[in-house]
Enzyme design. Structure first.
Site, PDB file in Angstrom:
ATOM      1  N   LYS A  78     -12.590  -1.608   7.352  1.00 38.03           N
ATOM      2  CA  LYS A  78     -11.918  -2.760   7.752  1.00 38.03           C
ATOM      3  C   LYS A  78     -12.283  -2.877   9.520  1.00 38.03           C
ATOM      4  O   LYS A  78     -12.996  -3.610  10.057  1.00 38.03           O
ATOM      5  CB  LYS A  78     -10.376  -2.619   7.654  1.00 38.03           C
TER       6      LYS A  78
ATOM      7  N   ASP B 292      -1.372   6.626   6.343  1.00 41.41           N
ATOM      8  CA  ASP B 292      -2.609   5.726   5.798  1.00 41.41           C
ATOM      9  C   ASP B 292      -2.797   4.697   6.951  1.00 41.41           C
ATOM     10  O   ASP B 292      -1.820   3.824   7.181  1.00 41.41           O
ATOM     11  CB  ASP B 292      -1.982   5.129   4.411  1.00 41.41           C
TER      12      ASP B 292
ATOM     13  N   TRP C  93       0.882  -1.185   0.015  1.00 43.17           N
ATOM     14  CA  TRP C  93       0.066  -0.144   0.091  1.00 43.17           C
ATOM     15  C   TRP C  93       0.833   1.129  -0.120  1.00 43.17           C
ATOM     16  O   TRP C  93       0.581   2.297  -0.744  1.00 43.17           O
ATOM     17  CB  TRP C  93      -1.005  -0.304   1.195  1.00 43.17           C
TER      18      TRP C  93
HETATM   19  N1  PLP Z   1      -4.559   1.330   2.146  1.00 47.48           N
HETATM   20  C1  PLP Z   1      -4.462   0.173   2.969  1.00 47.48           C
HETATM   21  C2  PLP Z   1      -3.708   0.099   4.082  1.00 47.48           C
HETATM   22  C3  PLP Z   1      -5.204  -0.888   2.491  1.00 47.48           C
HETATM   23  O1  PLP Z   1      -5.479  -1.860   3.209  1.00 47.48           O
HETATM   24  C4  PLP Z   1      -6.233  -0.777   1.288  1.00 47.48           C
HETATM   25  C5  PLP Z   1      -7.078  -1.668   0.717  1.00 47.48           C
HETATM   26  O2  PLP Z   1      -7.113  -2.702   1.331  1.00 47.48           O
HETATM   27  C6  PLP Z   1      -5.973   0.612   0.678  1.00 47.48           C
HETATM   28  C7  PLP Z   1      -5.185   1.605   1.475  1.00 47.48           C
HETATM   29  C8  PLP Z   1      -7.040   0.657  -0.429  1.00 47.48           C
HETATM   30  O3  PLP Z   1      -8.313   0.903  -0.199  1.00 47.48           O
HETATM   31  P1  PLP Z   1      -9.402   1.062  -1.324  1.00 47.48           P
HETATM   32  O4  PLP Z   1      -9.531  -0.014  -1.736  1.00 47.48           O
HETATM   33  O5  PLP Z   1     -10.536   1.604  -0.388  1.00 47.48           O
HETATM   34  O6  PLP Z   1      -8.970   2.033  -2.252  1.00 47.48           O
END
Ligand code: PLP
Length: 368
Positions: A199, A175, A106
């Site tokens: 989550k 994040d 991520w």
């Molecule tokens: N950041 C993290 C830590 C994630 O686990 C995820 C998705 O699992 C995201 C960002 C991306 O999220 P989205 O699918 O809502 O764009």
């Protein structure tokens, strides 16, 4: 006491507290005295204003958010924020550069997105496997960076920071999508925090953004208006139609967290749940293997291989199939890493975790 349901160890969208689902079910057709469903409600109605206001107050209370921070509920998911962060913040300083810590999928995606808008400096030696956090003594932070970015819990690889990075006064951005409200956080150390709700705090569709007020108003001219934090903050997340139902669900989850003791109690439970699974892995004489360094093992996402270090795929399939027969789903690891991943977010109970732990012990006994 929860009704017996399939136990969902999915990484997200993930399990919701059962009381939240039941309340949403009860209010689904007619919300309070409105006579209509939240799904049908104008985002400018007084009923929805109360919902968004209450959700924001709960979040401020649960995280003890200082008054000089704005809270927004936006669309576009965590991935939308990968773009929104540089579009809003990389221009804070003239050089248009940003420091990134890349410790998993991520943060790697976020760094790649930021490269579209400025210079990205990966502050540590590149990792060939995402199983550790490079020691801060090996980081080279750039004092002229507009911000330092990291992902506090890497959902795919199960790598979690147990400390807040020190940035020598440079704005810190995190994040927190997959460990938001799973433990207390000192918001005042951050310039910006974002987290997708699906989550720990609700369902897909809404992403929380918490930003210090002095960071508003620095967006690049090419920033799309819906991603412009100043516009959204000034309009209380109502520049355009927000994800109304997802905000409502998040409000119910936040109330549930409050009723259950807040982030400190969530942390205690999350420590207990994850320790239960890691203890079995560590006592299995190499039958279960977690590749992540002990100091940064995630309490939220526990990845492990079965049978041998790099996993015996046939045995892993048997493990997942056997779990499904016992009412446990979504234990298959992310397609990029394989193996097993047990996600133990706030709504996963100690009892749910005990069922998995008992199964892991039984499987070990049968196959060792
Ligand atoms: N950041 C993290 C830590 C994630 O686990 C995820 C998705 O699992 C995201 C960002 C991306 O999220 P989205 O699918 O809502 O764009």
């Amino acid at each position: 006491m929860e009704q017996k349901r399939t136990i969902n160890f999915g990484a997200g969208p993930a399990k919701l507290p059962q009381s939240v689902l039941l309340q949403a079910q009860q209010e689904f057709v007619k919300y309070s005295n409105s006579g209509i469903s939240v799904l049908e409600m104008s985002h400018r109605s007084s009923d929805f204003s109360n919902i968004i206001e209450k959700t924001q107050c709960l979040l401020r209370e649960l995280l003890n958010i200082p008054d000089n921070y704005k809270v927004m509920f936006l669309q576009g998911g965590g991935s939308g924020q990968f773009s929104a962060v540089p579009l809003n913040l990389i221009g804070l300083k003239g050089d248009r550069c940003a420091d990134y810590l890349v410790t998993g999928t991520w943060s790697a995606k976020a760094a790649k997105e930021a490269e579209k808008y400025g210079k990205v400096n990966i502050v540590h030696p590149k990792l060939d496997r995402y199983t550790k956090i490079p020691d801060p003594s090996s980081w080279t932070l750039n004092p002229s960076a507009s911000y330092v970015y990291y992902c506090s819990n890497e959902t795919v690889h199960g790598v979690e920071y147990n400390f807040t990075p020190e940035t020598n006064g440079v704005v810190l951005v995190s994040d927190m999508s997959s460990n938001f409200l799973s433990r207390p956080v000192d918001v005042s150390k951050f310039g910006l925090i974002f987290a997708g709700a699906q989550k720990n705090v609700g369902c897909a569709g809404v992403t929380v953004v918490i930003i210090r007020e002095d960071l508003l108003g620095h967006s690049l001219k090419e920033c799309p208006i819906v991603l412009d934090y100043k516009v959204q903050a000034d309009m209380n997340s109502l520049y355009n139609t927000p994800p109304c139902f997802s905000i409502y669900i998040m409000g119910l989850v936040l109330q549930w967290i409050k009723n259950n003791g807040g982030s400190a109690v969530m942390e205690t439970l999350n420590k207990q749940k994850s320790a239960m699974i890691y203890d079995i892995i560590d006592a299995s004489n190499g039958f279960y293997v977690c590749p992540v360094d002990e100091v940064c093992r995630s309490r939220m996402n526990v990845p492990f291989r079965v049978g041998k270090k790099d996993g015996d795929e046939a045995l892993e399939k048997e493990f997942v199939d056997g779990a499904a027969k016992r009412g446990m789903i979504a234990l298959k690891g992310h397609r990029s890493v394989g193996g097993i991943r047990a996600s133990l977010y706030n709504a996963v109970t100690l009892e749910d975790t005990e069922v998995l732990a008992a199964y892991m012990k039984e499987f070990l006994k049968e196959h060792q």
